[in-house]
Design a protein around this motif. Structure first.
Motif, short mmCIF file in Angstrom:
data_model
loop_
_atom_site.label_atom_id
_atom_site.label_comp_id
_atom_site.label_asym_id
_atom_site.label_seq_id
_atom_site.Cartn_x
_atom_site.Cartn_y
_atom_site.Cartn_z
N TRP A 229 0.83 -1.20 0.00
CA TRP A 229 0.00 0.00 0.00
C TRP A 229 0.87 1.25 0.00
O TRP A 229 1.89 1.33 0.70
CB TRP A 229 -0.93 0.01 1.21
CG TRP A 229 -1.92 -1.12 1.20
CD1 TRP A 229 -2.12 -2.06 0.22
CD2 TRP A 229 -2.85 -1.42 2.24
NE1 TRP A 229 -3.12 -2.93 0.58
CE2 TRP A 229 -3.59 -2.58 1.82
CE3 TRP A 229 -3.14 -0.86 3.48
CZ2 TRP A 229 -4.59 -3.13 2.60
CZ3 TRP A 229 -4.15 -1.44 4.25
CH2 TRP A 229 -4.86 -2.56 3.82
N LYS B 128 -10.50 -0.51 5.53
CA LYS B 128 -9.47 -1.12 4.69
C LYS B 128 -9.69 -2.64 4.66
O LYS B 128 -10.43 -3.19 5.47
CB LYS B 128 -8.07 -0.82 5.23
CG LYS B 128 -7.56 0.57 4.90
CD LYS B 128 -8.21 1.64 5.73
CE LYS B 128 -7.69 3.04 5.38
NZ LYS B 128 -8.37 4.08 6.18
N GLN C 185 -6.45 0.88 -6.05
CA GLN C 185 -6.57 1.09 -4.61
C GLN C 185 -7.76 0.32 -4.01
O GLN C 185 -8.34 0.73 -3.02
CB GLN C 185 -6.74 2.58 -4.31
CG GLN C 185 -5.50 3.40 -4.64
CD GLN C 185 -5.76 4.87 -4.43
OE1 GLN C 185 -6.28 5.55 -5.31
NE2 GLN C 185 -5.44 5.36 -3.26
N THR D 28 -7.87 -0.34 -0.23
CA THR D 28 -7.73 0.77 0.71
C THR D 28 -8.83 1.82 0.59
O THR D 28 -8.87 2.76 1.39
CB THR D 28 -6.37 1.45 0.54
OG1 THR D 28 -6.12 1.71 -0.86
CG2 THR D 28 -5.25 0.58 1.07
N ASN E 228 -2.60 -4.26 -2.79
CA ASN E 228 -3.36 -3.65 -3.87
C ASN E 228 -2.85 -4.22 -5.19
O ASN E 228 -1.68 -4.59 -5.30
CB ASN E 228 -3.18 -2.13 -3.87
CG ASN E 228 -4.22 -1.43 -3.03
OD1 ASN E 228 -5.40 -1.80 -3.05
ND2 ASN E 228 -3.82 -0.41 -2.29
#
Length: 544
Positions: A154, A219, A241, A244, A226
């Motif tokens: 991330w 999350k 993403q 997240t 990711n």
């Protein structure tokens, strides 16, 4: 897009037809840069209160104030130490109460900014979590055990890894700066504390909140990688993403917050920052039991391009209509270079403003755009944005759109502070006073005068802002046909010529033009110069 209009039905339902926020014009104040009331070079609540009359004269319905909380100063106030207090540099809680009372006395609503995705690393919770890994506070953040490598791939949205280490070797998550540790919203204590925060400010009379990173909060529970690293796309954050952002559980929180606001007799409103690439996903945040407004940023992130503008408007109207919500529109804010610079000219920025203020739904203005401010050149030595520093200077950062507001062309400090005050927190550029409010207020052709006229006409013509829209495009000329839902007999059409040459469009009477020079009416045809927008109506003007 074909020349045939795409029609949309009225998305207003039930008693919410009269809700002020549905077609409001909201003015965003970057508090630190709006007006300095005590001479320390930093904008504050005293300065803002002294300028509320200006906002009333502009014709806006509400003021949105960027974060005012005690902060670590790592990210322009978005690293909060105490959510129920005011940073002394801005004033105190009583100043917020006074702002609300003053604004309400002028018929203005007040929105504050709230930051639920992360706190400051100086917040009492995080300090306790650092001191005791087994404390209840530690469970309110994302801590993972020590290891040689970060727990996953991330990335921080400001550049670099989204994981940093504590002195005892643990990893903690921060999707922004390391001074902004992400909260763990799977912990019910986090949600309960924010319920209390909402009620604290609502009880003070605040009318609502703009919600920072409203698409974030939750999350992936397994902390899986990711599929790609953070890379800004044209319209927002995309599938790179997926672990997240935009987790399905997020909607539970907005239903919970909506219930808190609705528990007040006069209701409260929420507008969320929803930076997602998929507009259909953005629309889900504005369902009837969630946020009243969900920002979509396609216009803000689009270049000067007729297909992009027309397609975005059509898709956004369709998406928000499908969930029974008004569409909020925004061309500028504290995170994006100013329109004059992005579009390449003041002429284009004025035309875009006239387009936005015609569209069905609400319009959000960023302080200074009504003055036609360009992006300011800020010397590297004076920059403060963490984006600039975390990118090693490769990204300019956002200081250029945060330079203090010019009020008075007679003063060396442009009226931001009183004469003899400390230097402003960001330097005021040479020529900034040329854009000053006092100078533009006296000029009927100024950008300020254009905004005042356009906002005033929204109240005179129900087709504007609160009407129904149909979008079509012929080449690089975009047409928005607007009719009032109330049956008012005055339809309005907005034309915007985004081509490089004059266009000829059908019109009976021009109500307003972004630049009157070159706009000629003859036999039901109007010459519309390049980079110009007009509002027209087939009926005589009746200024009842």
């Amino acid at each position: 897009m074909s020349a045939e209009p795409i029609l949309f039905s009225d998305a207003r339902h039930g008693d919410e037809n009269a809700a002020w926020w549905r077609d409001a014009v909201v003015y965003q104040v970057y508090l630190r840069s709006f007006a300095d009331g005590n001479g320390d070079g930093i904008g504050d609540f005293a300065g803002l209160r002294s300028r509320l009359g200006y906002l009333k004269s502009l014709g806006v319905d509400a003021v949105w104030v960027t974060p005012h909380y005690p902060s670590g100063g790592a990210d322009g106030g978005y690293d909060v130490i105490d959510y129920k207090a005011v940073d002394p540099v801005y004033g105190d809680v009583e100043d917020v109460r006074g702002l609300v009372e003053d604004a309400h006395g002028l018929g203005l609503k007040v929105l504050l900014d709230i930051v639920p995705n992360h706190t400051s690393d100086q917040h009492a919770w995080f300090q306790r979590a650092l001191a005791d890994p087994d404390s209840p506070e530690a469970a309110r953040y994302h801590f993972l055990p020590p290891g040689e490598e970060p727990p996953n791939n991330w990335q921080s949205m400001f550049g670099g890894p989204a994981w940093s280490r504590t002195p005892d070797g643990r990893w903690y998550l921060h999707l922004f700066t390391p001074q902004q540790p992400d909260l763990n919203w799977d912990n019910p204590e986090v949600a309960e504390d924010f319920d209390d925060t909402l009620r604290f400010w609502y009880d003070l009379g605040v009318d609502g909140f703009r919600v920072d990173v409203a698409y974030g909060l939750f999350k992936d529970a397994e902390y899986r990688d990711n599929p790609g690293v953070y890379s800004p796309t044209l319209f927002g954050h995309g599938p790179e993403q997926v672990m997240t952002t935009n987790q399905p559980r997020i909607h539970e929180i907005w239903r919970r917050w909506r219930a808190v606001g609705d528990s007040y007799a006069d209701g409260r409103m929420l507008v969320g920052e929803v930076s997602l690439a998929d507009l259909k996903q953005v629309g889900l945040y504005a369902r009837p039991d969630e946020l009243q407004h969900a920002f979509q940023f396609r216009l803000l992130k689009s270049k000067w391009d007729a297909p992009a503008f027309a397609d975005t408007i059509a898709e956004a109207l369709a998406v928000f209509e499908s969930v029974g919500a008004p569409a909020p529109w925004v061309l500028g804010n504290h995170d994006k270079a100013r329109q004059v610079t992005r579009y390449g000219s003041l002429r284009r920025a004025r035309a875009a403003a006239l387009l936005m203020l015609a569209l069905p739904g609400s319009a959000y203005l960023y302080a200074g755009e009504e003055l036609g401010l360009p992006e300011a050149e800020v010397p590297d030595a004076a920059k403060q944005d963490p984006i600039f520093f975390r990118s090693g200077g490769k990204r300019a950062g956002r200081d250029g759109c945060r330079v203090p507001m010019p009020w008075d062309d007679h003063d060396a400090l442009a009226g931001f502070s009183a004469a003899g005050s400390a230097e402003p927190w960001l330097p005021i550029p040479d020529g900034w006073r040329d854009h000053a409010v006092n100078r533009q207020a006296a000029d009927p052709s100024s950008t300020l005068s254009l905004y005042r006229q356009a906002i005033s006409m929204r109240s005179l013509y129900p087709a504007l802002g609160s009407g129904l829209g149909a979008v079509s495009r012929i080449g690089d000329v975009v047409r928005i046909d607007l009719v009032a839902r109330s049956g008012d007999p005055d339809p309005v059409t907005c034309w915007i010529n985004m081509s490089s040459s004059t266009a000829f469009v059908p019109a009976r009477r021009v109500l307003l033009a972004s630049d009157r020079a070159g706009v000629r009416e003859r036999d039901g045809i109007v010459e519309l110069p390049a980079d110009t927008a007009i509002w027209v109506t087939p009926n005589p003007v009746d200024l009842r």
